[in-house]
Structure formats: structure tokens, C-alpha cells
Write a protein that holds these residues in place. Sequence first.
Motif, PDB file in Angstrom:
ATOM      1  N   HIS A 140      16.123 -10.077  24.144  1.00  0.00           N
ATOM      2  CA  HIS A 140      17.517 -10.523  24.251  1.00  0.00           C
ATOM      3  C   HIS A 140      18.274 -10.261  22.954  1.00  0.00           C
ATOM      4  O   HIS A 140      19.441  -9.869  22.985  1.00  0.00           O
ATOM      5  N   GLY A 141      17.629 -10.482  21.833  1.00  0.00           N
ATOM      6  CA  GLY A 141      18.283 -10.225  20.551  1.00  0.00           C
ATOM      7  C   GLY A 141      18.645  -8.761  20.377  1.00  0.00           C
ATOM      8  O   GLY A 141      19.733  -8.427  19.889  1.00  0.00           O
ATOM      9  N   PHE A 142      17.746  -7.883  20.795  1.00  0.00           N
ATOM     10  CA  PHE A 142      18.030  -6.448  20.686  1.00  0.00           C
ATOM     11  C   PHE A 142      19.202  -6.058  21.586  1.00  0.00           C
ATOM     12  O   PHE A 142      20.090  -5.295  21.175  1.00  0.00           O
ATOM     13  N   LYS A 143      19.209  -6.575  22.817  1.00  0.00           N
ATOM     14  CA  LYS A 143      20.329  -6.264  23.716  1.00  0.00           C
ATOM     15  C   LYS A 143      21.641  -6.809  23.159  1.00  0.00           C
ATOM     16  O   LYS A 143      22.678  -6.140  23.227  1.00  0.00           O
ATOM     17  N   LEU A 144      21.617  -8.008  22.601  1.00  0.00           N
ATOM     18  CA  LEU A 144      22.822  -8.601  22.027  1.00  0.00           C
ATOM     19  C   LEU A 144      23.320  -7.783  20.838  1.00  0.00           C
ATOM     20  O   LEU A 144      24.514  -7.512  20.715  1.00  0.00           O
ATOM     21  N   LYS A 145      22.403  -7.348  19.973  1.00  0.00           N
ATOM     22  CA  LYS A 145      22.769  -6.507  18.833  1.00  0.00           C
ATOM     23  C   LYS A 145      23.425  -5.210  19.300  1.00  0.00           C
ATOM     24  O   LYS A 145      24.447  -4.781  18.757  1.00  0.00           O
ATOM     25  N   SER A 146      22.866  -4.601  20.328  1.00  0.00           N
ATOM     26  CA  SER A 146      23.434  -3.355  20.853  1.00  0.00           C
ATOM     27  C   SER A 146      24.812  -3.575  21.447  1.00  0.00           C
ATOM     28  O   SER A 146      25.712  -2.749  21.275  1.00  0.00           O
ATOM     29  N   LEU A 147      25.000  -4.695  22.131  1.00  0.00           N
ATOM     30  CA  LEU A 147      26.301  -4.976  22.732  1.00  0.00           C
ATOM     31  C   LEU A 147      27.346  -5.267  21.670  1.00  0.00           C
ATOM     32  O   LEU A 147      28.479  -4.768  21.755  1.00  0.00           O
ATOM     33  N   ILE A 148      26.979  -6.045  20.668  1.00  0.00           N
ATOM     34  CA  ILE A 148      27.928  -6.378  19.599  1.00  0.00           C
ATOM     35  C   ILE A 148      28.308  -5.128  18.813  1.00  0.00           C
ATOM     36  O   ILE A 148      29.466  -4.927  18.458  1.00  0.00           O
ATOM     37  N   ALA A 149      27.313  -4.264  18.560  1.00  0.00           N
ATOM     38  CA  ALA A 149      27.588  -3.027  17.810  1.00  0.00           C
ATOM     39  C   ALA A 149      28.349  -2.011  18.648  1.00  0.00           C
ATOM     40  O   ALA A 149      28.849  -1.025  18.120  1.00  0.00           O
ATOM     41  N   GLY A 150      28.442  -2.254  19.948  1.00  0.00           N
ATOM     42  CA  GLY A 150      29.158  -1.333  20.823  1.00  0.00           C
ATOM     43  C   GLY A 150      28.366  -0.087  21.161  1.00  0.00           C
ATOM     44  O   GLY A 150      28.940   0.928  21.547  1.00  0.00           O
ATOM     45  N   ASN A 151      27.045  -0.151  21.026  1.00  0.00           N
ATOM     46  CA  ASN A 151      26.205   1.003  21.360  1.00  0.00           C
ATOM     47  C   ASN A 151      26.087   1.138  22.870  1.00  0.00           C
ATOM     48  O   ASN A 151      25.456   0.324  23.524  1.00  0.00           O
ATOM     49  N   THR A 152      26.701   2.172  23.419  1.00  0.00           N
ATOM     50  CA  THR A 152      26.524   2.440  24.846  1.00  0.00           C
ATOM     51  C   THR A 152      25.413   3.443  25.048  1.00  0.00           C
ATOM     52  O   THR A 152      24.871   3.563  26.130  1.00  0.00           O
ATOM     53  N   GLN A 153      25.081   4.157  23.989  1.00  0.00           N
ATOM     54  CA  GLN A 153      24.010   5.144  24.068  1.00  0.00           C
ATOM     55  C   GLN A 153      23.014   4.861  22.944  1.00  0.00           C
ATOM     56  O   GLN A 153      23.363   4.833  21.770  1.00  0.00           O
ATOM     57  N   LEU A 154      21.769   4.637  23.320  1.00  0.00           N
ATOM     58  CA  LEU A 154      20.728   4.337  22.336  1.00  0.00           C
ATOM     59  C   LEU A 154      20.041   5.624  21.897  1.00  0.00           C
ATOM     60  O   LEU A 154      19.846   6.546  22.693  1.00  0.00           O
ATOM     61  N   SER A 155      19.668   5.665  20.640  1.00  0.00           N
ATOM     62  CA  SER A 155      18.874   6.794  20.156  1.00  0.00           C
ATOM     63  C   SER A 155      17.465   6.686  20.742  1.00  0.00           C
ATOM     64  O   SER A 155      17.094   5.672  21.335  1.00  0.00           O
ATOM     65  N   TYR A 156      16.680   7.733  20.542  1.00  0.00           N
ATOM     66  CA  TYR A 156      15.308   7.728  21.040  1.00  0.00           C
ATOM     67  C   TYR A 156      14.516   6.573  20.437  1.00  0.00           C
ATOM     68  O   TYR A 156      13.802   5.869  21.145  1.00  0.00           O
ATOM     69  N   GLU A 157      14.653   6.344  19.135  1.00  0.00           N
ATOM     70  CA  GLU A 157      13.919   5.271  18.458  1.00  0.00           C
ATOM     71  C   GLU A 157      14.351   3.906  18.986  1.00  0.00           C
ATOM     72  O   GLU A 157      13.513   3.026  19.217  1.00  0.00           O
ATOM     73  N   GLU A 158      15.661   3.734  19.172  1.00  0.00           N
ATOM     74  CA  GLU A 158      16.153   2.455  19.696  1.00  0.00           C
ATOM     75  C   GLU A 158      15.676   2.226  21.130  1.00  0.00           C
ATOM     76  O   GLU A 158      15.330   1.097  21.497  1.00  0.00           O
ATOM     77  N   SER A 159      15.628   3.279  21.907  1.00  0.00           N
ATOM     78  CA  SER A 159      15.120   3.158  23.283  1.00  0.00           C
ATOM     79  C   SER A 159      13.657   2.745  23.282  1.00  0.00           C
ATOM     80  O   SER A 159      13.242   1.906  24.093  1.00  0.00           O
ATOM     81  N   MET A 160      12.869   3.328  22.375  1.00  0.00           N
ATOM     82  CA  MET A 160      11.453   2.977  22.287  1.00  0.00           C
ATOM     83  C   MET A 160      11.283   1.525  21.838  1.00  0.00           C
ATOM     84  O   MET A 160      10.443   0.802  22.378  1.00  0.00           O
ATOM     85  N   ILE A 161      12.078   1.104  20.862  1.00  0.00           N
ATOM     86  CA  ILE A 161      12.027  -0.291  20.403  1.00  0.00           C
ATOM     87  C   ILE A 161      12.375  -1.232  21.557  1.00  0.00           C
ATOM     88  O   ILE A 161      11.695  -2.237  21.780  1.00  0.00           O
ATOM     89  N   HIS A 162      13.418  -0.882  22.294  1.00  0.00           N
ATOM     90  CA  HIS A 162      13.833  -1.708  23.429  1.00  0.00           C
ATOM     91  C   HIS A 162      12.729  -1.785  24.480  1.00  0.00           C
ATOM     92  O   HIS A 162      12.441  -2.863  25.025  1.00  0.00           O
ATOM     93  N   LEU A 163      12.079  -0.665  24.777  1.00  0.00           N
ATOM     94  CA  LEU A 163      10.983  -0.668  25.750  1.00  0.00           C
ATOM     95  C   LEU A 163       9.803  -1.520  25.280  1.00  0.00           C
ATOM     96  O   LEU A 163       9.204  -2.251  26.065  1.00  0.00           O
ATOM     97  N   VAL A 164       9.477  -1.435  23.997  1.00  0.00           N
ATOM     98  CA  VAL A 164       8.378  -2.247  23.461  1.00  0.00           C
ATOM     99  C   VAL A 164       8.723  -3.732  23.571  1.00  0.00           C
ATOM    100  O   VAL A 164       7.884  -4.558  23.952  1.00  0.00           O
ATOM    101  N   LEU A 165       9.973  -4.077  23.254  1.00  0.00           N
ATOM    102  CA  LEU A 165      10.394  -5.482  23.346  1.00  0.00           C
ATOM    103  C   LEU A 165      10.417  -5.963  24.792  1.00  0.00           C
ATOM    104  O   LEU A 165      10.054  -7.110  25.078  1.00  0.00           O
TER     105      LEU A 165
END
Length: 168
Positions: A93-118
Amino acid sequence: MCMPIAKYAHLLQLVFYADLVLTLLVPFVLLIILLTFMTVAIVRSVKRKQKRTIKKTNEDGNQSSIRKLPQVRVAKMLYILSVSVVFLNIPSHGFKLKSLIAGNTQLSYEESMIHLVLLFLSYTSFTVKFFICTACSKNFRKLIDEHCCFARVTRYHTVPQQTMETAT
């Protein structure tokens, strides 16, 4: 590439906030409230039990351990399970909230992997709860032993007894 359609961005934010409230905030607040009520009830119960056993303790000279009380054992189990649920779900939830606040609509490969691990960590909370119950609860282990297919083997065999009628 999978990206949200721009005209539905507002709807995406609403769904995210609803998800955050329904799957993290409401359960977390309810856990805190219910664990507080449970703690108060257990403290009262232990105090009542101690008052009842003061005479026994003075007569017998031995004092029963508070940790062995069923209420305390159940409370510890519920605390462990509740804390594990919260801590295994907060990172996702924290990662999703960080992405929403930062306005990231497209995640990098590393961010996608971090999100999948979480997310994987969040999904494994069910398995972790099973192992916590197995490690901490004697009754849970007993029920697993009784109801698993490999445990259905009869451990004790009865020996038929002879009666007066069968002996003659």
C-alpha cells in the motif's frame, strides 16, 4: 504497454483510495480498537482470577503462571496474527501511495519489480498466518493432525476382549 486511459485517471484515483481505505485503513483501525478491547477484557479476567486464587496460593504455596492462562495464550496468538497482517500489507500500500502522490502513471522496470515483490509479500500473508498458527497454537496443530489425510491412520488398535459367551 499497459497504461491507464487519460480520461479515466480520476476514476483510477478513486478506486485506489477506496482500495486503500477498505483494505488497509479500516482493518488497521478495527484491529487497534478490537485489540484494545481484548486487552482490557483479558487484564480484567486475569485480575479476577488472581483475586480468586489468592486464597489457594496462600494455602498451597504455588502460584499459577499468567502466561499459561487460555485467555492470555489466545490473546498472544491474535496479537501475532494481527501484527503480521498489518506489516505484510503496509509495504504494498505504501508503494502504491508513493506512486500515486508522485504522479507516476508509468513505472520503470525496477519499480514494477519492486511492486511485484511487495504484492507477493502481501499475498504470502495467508501462508505466513498458517505457519504462525502452526508454530504458536497447540490446538491448531492438534486440529491439523486430526483432519489431514495423512494423519487419519489409526494410532491405537483395540484388542477384542473375550466374553464368557465367546470363551465357551
